[in-house]
Design a protein around this motif. Structure first.
Motif, PDB file in Angstrom:
ATOM      1  N   GLN A   1       4.159   3.664  -5.680  1.00 16.64           N
ATOM      2  CA  GLN A   1       3.290   4.349  -4.732  1.00 16.64           C
ATOM      3  C   GLN A   1       1.850   4.459  -5.219  1.00 16.64           C
ATOM      4  O   GLN A   1       0.991   4.968  -4.504  1.00 16.64           O
ATOM      5  N   ASP A   2       1.571   3.997  -6.448  1.00 16.04           N
ATOM      6  CA  ASP A   2       0.240   4.185  -7.017  1.00 16.04           C
ATOM      7  C   ASP A   2      -0.805   3.252  -6.416  1.00 16.04           C
ATOM      8  O   ASP A   2      -0.498   2.162  -5.957  1.00 16.04           O
TER       9      ASP A   2
ATOM     10  N   PRO B   1       7.999   9.328 -12.219  1.00 15.32           N
ATOM     11  CA  PRO B   1       8.520   8.115 -11.592  1.00 15.32           C
ATOM     12  C   PRO B   1       9.382   8.433 -10.368  1.00 15.32           C
ATOM     13  O   PRO B   1       9.976   9.512 -10.282  1.00 15.32           O
ATOM     14  N   SER B   2       9.428   7.488  -9.456  1.00 12.78           N
ATOM     15  CA  SER B   2      10.270   7.642  -8.261  1.00 12.78           C
ATOM     16  C   SER B   2      11.472   6.703  -8.393  1.00 12.78           C
ATOM     17  O   SER B   2      11.597   5.959  -9.366  1.00 12.78           O
ATOM     18  N   ALA B   3      12.322   6.728  -7.388  1.00 13.47           N
ATOM     19  CA  ALA B   3      13.493   5.844  -7.393  1.00 13.47           C
ATOM     20  C   ALA B   3      13.079   4.388  -7.546  1.00 13.47           C
ATOM     21  O   ALA B   3      13.814   3.581  -8.123  1.00 13.47           O
ATOM     22  N   ALA B   4      11.898   4.044  -7.049  1.00 13.82           N
ATOM     23  CA  ALA B   4      11.462   2.644  -7.111  1.00 13.82           C
ATOM     24  C   ALA B   4      11.270   2.162  -8.544  1.00 13.82           C
ATOM     25  O   ALA B   4      11.369   0.971  -8.819  1.00 13.82           O
TER      26      ALA B   4
ATOM     27  N   VAL C   1       0.846  -1.197   0.000  1.00 18.97           N
ATOM     28  CA  VAL C   1       0.000   0.000   0.000  1.00 18.97           C
ATOM     29  C   VAL C   1       0.882   1.248   0.000  1.00 18.97           C
ATOM     30  O   VAL C   1       1.776   1.379   0.832  1.00 18.97           O
ATOM     31  N   GLY C   2       0.633   2.141  -0.925  1.00 19.06           N
ATOM     32  CA  GLY C   2       1.279   3.457  -0.908  1.00 19.06           C
ATOM     33  C   GLY C   2       2.793   3.379  -0.840  1.00 19.06           C
ATOM     34  O   GLY C   2       3.425   2.528  -1.452  1.00 19.06           O
TER      35      GLY C   2
ATOM     36  N   THR D   1      -4.878  14.908 -16.034  1.00 14.72           N
ATOM     37  CA  THR D   1      -3.693  14.472 -15.276  1.00 14.72           C
ATOM     38  C   THR D   1      -3.097  15.663 -14.536  1.00 14.72           C
ATOM     39  O   THR D   1      -1.925  15.967 -14.665  1.00 14.72           O
ATOM     40  N   GLY D   2      -3.937  16.322 -13.762  1.00 11.23           N
ATOM     41  CA  GLY D   2      -3.527  17.570 -13.121  1.00 11.23           C
ATOM     42  C   GLY D   2      -3.012  17.428 -11.706  1.00 11.23           C
ATOM     43  O   GLY D   2      -2.883  18.427 -11.005  1.00 11.23           O
ATOM     44  N   ASN D   3      -2.731  16.223 -11.254  1.00  8.36           N
ATOM     45  CA  ASN D   3      -2.122  16.094  -9.925  1.00  8.36           C
ATOM     46  C   ASN D   3      -1.084  14.978  -9.954  1.00  8.36           C
ATOM     47  O   ASN D   3      -0.931  14.272 -10.955  1.00  8.36           O
ATOM     48  N   MET D   4      -0.379  14.826  -8.845  1.00  9.70           N
ATOM     49  CA  MET D   4       0.764  13.922  -8.837  1.00  9.70           C
ATOM     50  C   MET D   4       0.360  12.449  -8.774  1.00  9.70           C
ATOM     51  O   MET D   4       1.219  11.566  -8.880  1.00  9.70           O
TER      52      MET D   4
END
Lengths: 275, 352
Positions: free
Chosen positions: A190-191, B252-255, A101-102, B243-246
């Motif tokens: 995180q999605d 993408p993140s480090a993951a 989750v998250g 798609t106006g928010n994160m």
């Protein structure tokens, strides 16, 4: 990004929370970890007039052996559930999925009870509880009652919780080595799940439940029946769309979600049977 | 290869630019021993303070911690044409270096005066002016900065305080170059892409700070991967941004990002005295085609001829469906090419 004005009350006990809900009526909302409710309030998709903060009720945060089941206090955080030795041993699918989750910040604040009560059909934990035939313990003005997971979620953000009800505990069966699997399709770690599928293989059958394929978490009854009558996982997975109404949004089309549901259902069944 | 280090003023004039391509800097040696640098360029995360401090520290025999870099405020940095086109170091950094050299030349005059020797009897060694053959007799720049501020004993015709400014108008652009190679694996059942390997070899000429250079490459490649696979502005038929928010605009993140294998070649630029070229743009320029070419290379095995950015999982799934519905792939994987992609049918759990 600024919520509408609201009043704030701190509950001193579970019963106090129930009486505060009674006092303030239907516009009051319970605040636990706040990681679903507060974002909705910030974009004003939710505008409760009163927040009743139950975050300080430490006696609702626990993971205990309940004999034939494991009892998880509603205020147990995702992180605590993820790293619970007892869950890891007796009901590893819940420990595993809590870690899906998250992101770590969310998991350190967000609670198991919060995600159950919030009833977002894209949440992972309700799907797992549905596949497990879990039981939810609810405290209301008339005392305590239990609700089977199959009766708990009613629609988007709608559950069997009445306006004066507080979810206090989640009871999950001990799996005793049964196979399990949770498939979560999400572009970024995180999605929310685009689609998720939980499968638990026990008592000679396989129970299968779906995330984000309708207005609430869904049991894939047709898949379970096909498996029971001898279909292989791929053939059984073809039945997964019965009773679903996949959302169609900027994150994914319903057509793609329907395709993913079949792929993930097959993988979840195969994973559960081989674990 | 990219044309970088946006300058020279005369050429920009022929290209109808309103402004020129020079940069200006000043270097002030305070009586405290600290050095204040004013740069006409503006940092926004590239590590200018770190890099510029190192240049001045090397030129003046102080530590980088002794150097403060001011920028981005027109009441302090009066002259400058700003940061773009990888010009902050090759135009602005060189102006700082020129100003620091001027400071050091004035310091040499002061050192000769105080040590009572001729200027040609001094050598700049170990970050200070030493009398040749008598290394015990030496002056540091901070020492000279204090005496130039006190001004009790200045040489004939030399003004107090130790500071200088300089303008550098590069005679040509710089030409950094590099090669990026990406290996992807696509899950044919879901369409999701995983980057298995990313190798970037860049030549930015003289390297001032290797960590800053690597950081610039990594950050740029991350942005390039985001452009190729994740970020997209989606509008509905009424022109409303969906798609106006994160949570919907997928940064993408480090993951989601791979580890990078980074290499360097060092070919000093011939167009400025420091031999520097610029590194800030390589990632965003090289990564989108590297990733998209790898995706395309994988998809051609199943008959897909074209896919647009970003190659999201759903988009890949759609083009594969179309290609397989219309014309089953009959092309076997060919030899040659980059070999930069692989597609493993039946791969499990790549995205789950």
């Amino acid at each position: 990004m600024i919520p509408a004005a609201f009043d704030y009350e701190v509950a001193e006990s579970a019963d106090h929370a129930v009486s505060l809900l009674g006092e303030h009526g239907e516009d009051a909302k319970l605040l636990a970890g706040g990681h679903s409710l507060l974002p909705l309030m910030r974009v004003r998709l939710a505008a409760p007039s009163v927040l009743v903060d139950i975050g300080r009720l430490g006696d609702l945060s626990y993971v205990r052996d309940g004999g034939d089941h494991v009892a998880v206090g509603a205020l147990t955080t995702m992180e605590e559930a993820h790293f619970s030795d007892l869950l890891e041993r007796e009901c590893p699918i819940l420990a595993h999925t809590a870690g899906e989750v998250g992101d770590p910040q969310v998991r350190h604040r967000g609670t198991v009870g919060g995600t159950v009560a919030h009833a977002d059909p894209a949440s992972d934990i309700p799907t797992v509880l549905l596949a497990l035939d879990a039981t939810l313990v609810v405290r209301g003005p008339d005392g305590e009652r239990t609700v089977p997971a199959s009766d708990f979620w009613l629609g988007i953000f709608e559950s069997a919780l009445g306006p004066q009800d507080l979810l206090t505990e989640i009871r999950v069966p001990k799996l005793g080595g049964a196979g399990w699997n949770y498939q979560k399709f999400h572009p970024r770690a995180q999605d929310w799940a685009i689609v998720g599928v939980a499968a638990v293989a026990r008592n000679g059958g396989v129970s299968v439940a779906l995330t984000n394929m309708g207005e609430k978490p869904l049991r894939a009854g047709a898949v379970e029946q096909a498996l029971a009558s001898g279909s292989d996982p791929a053939a059984a997975a073809e039945q997964v769309l019965e009773g679903t109404s996949a959302p169609n949004d900027a994150l994914a089309s319903s057509e793609y979600r329907e395709h993913l549901a079949k792929v993930l259902t097959r993988r979840a069944i195969e994973g559960a049977r081989s674990s | 290869m990219e044309v970088c280090g946006w300058a020279p003023s005369q050429v920009l004039g022929t290209l109808q630019y309103a402004g020129g391509g020079w940069e200006r800097a000043s270097v002030r040696c305070n009586p405290t021993g600290k050095v204040t640098v004013v740069a006409g360029t503006s940092p926004h995360g590239q590590g200018h303070s770190t890099t510029f401090s190192q240049i001045v520290a090397d030129d003046l025999g102080v530590t980088p911690d002794d150097v403060e870099v001011l920028a981005g405020d027109t009441s302090i940095a009066t002259w400058g044409l700003d940061s773009y086109g990888s010009r902050s170091l090759s135009a602005g950094g060189v102006a700082i270096h020129k100003a620091a050299e001027r400071v050091r030349e004035k310091a040499r005059i002061l050192a000769a005066h105080e040590l009572e020797v001729a200027e040609e009897d001094l050598e700049w060694t170990d970050g200070k002016f030493q009398v040749k053959g008598a290394p015990d007799r030496a002056k540091t720049v901070p020492e000279l900065a204090f005496s130039a501020w006190a001004a009790h004993n200045m040489p004939e015709g030399v003004d107090p305080v130790l500071e200088a400014s300089a303008v550098f108008d590069p005679p040509n652009w710089t030409y950094p170059s590099g090669t990026h190679i990406c290996v992807v694996e696509i899950d044919p059942d879901t369409g999701s892409t995983r980057i298995d390997r990313y190798v970037a070899v860049d030549d930015c000429g003289t390297i001032i700070n290797p960590m800053v250079v690597d950081g610039q490459v990594m950050g740029g490649v991350a942005q390039g991967i985001a452009e190729a696979l994740y970020e997209e502005a989606i509008y509905d038929e009424n022109g409303t941004l969906l798609t106006g928010n994160m949570s919907t605009y997928r940064v993408p993140s480090a993951a989601e990002l791979p580890g990078y294998t980074l290499g360097k070649t060092v070919t000093p630029s011939s167009t400025n005295p420091m031999g520097v070229k610029g590194i800030g743009e390589t990632g965003t320029i090289a990564a989108p085609p590297a990733v998209m070419n790898a995706v395309a290379d994988a998809l051609r095995f199943v008959g897909v001829e074209f896919i647009d950015k970003p190659a999201s999982a759903e988009k890949i799934w759609r083009v594969v469906q179309q290609a397989q519905g219309q014309a089953p792939p009959d092309r076997a994987p060919e030899g040659g090419g980059t070999g930069a992609a692989s597609m493993t049918p039946g791969v499990e759990g790549g995205a789950a």
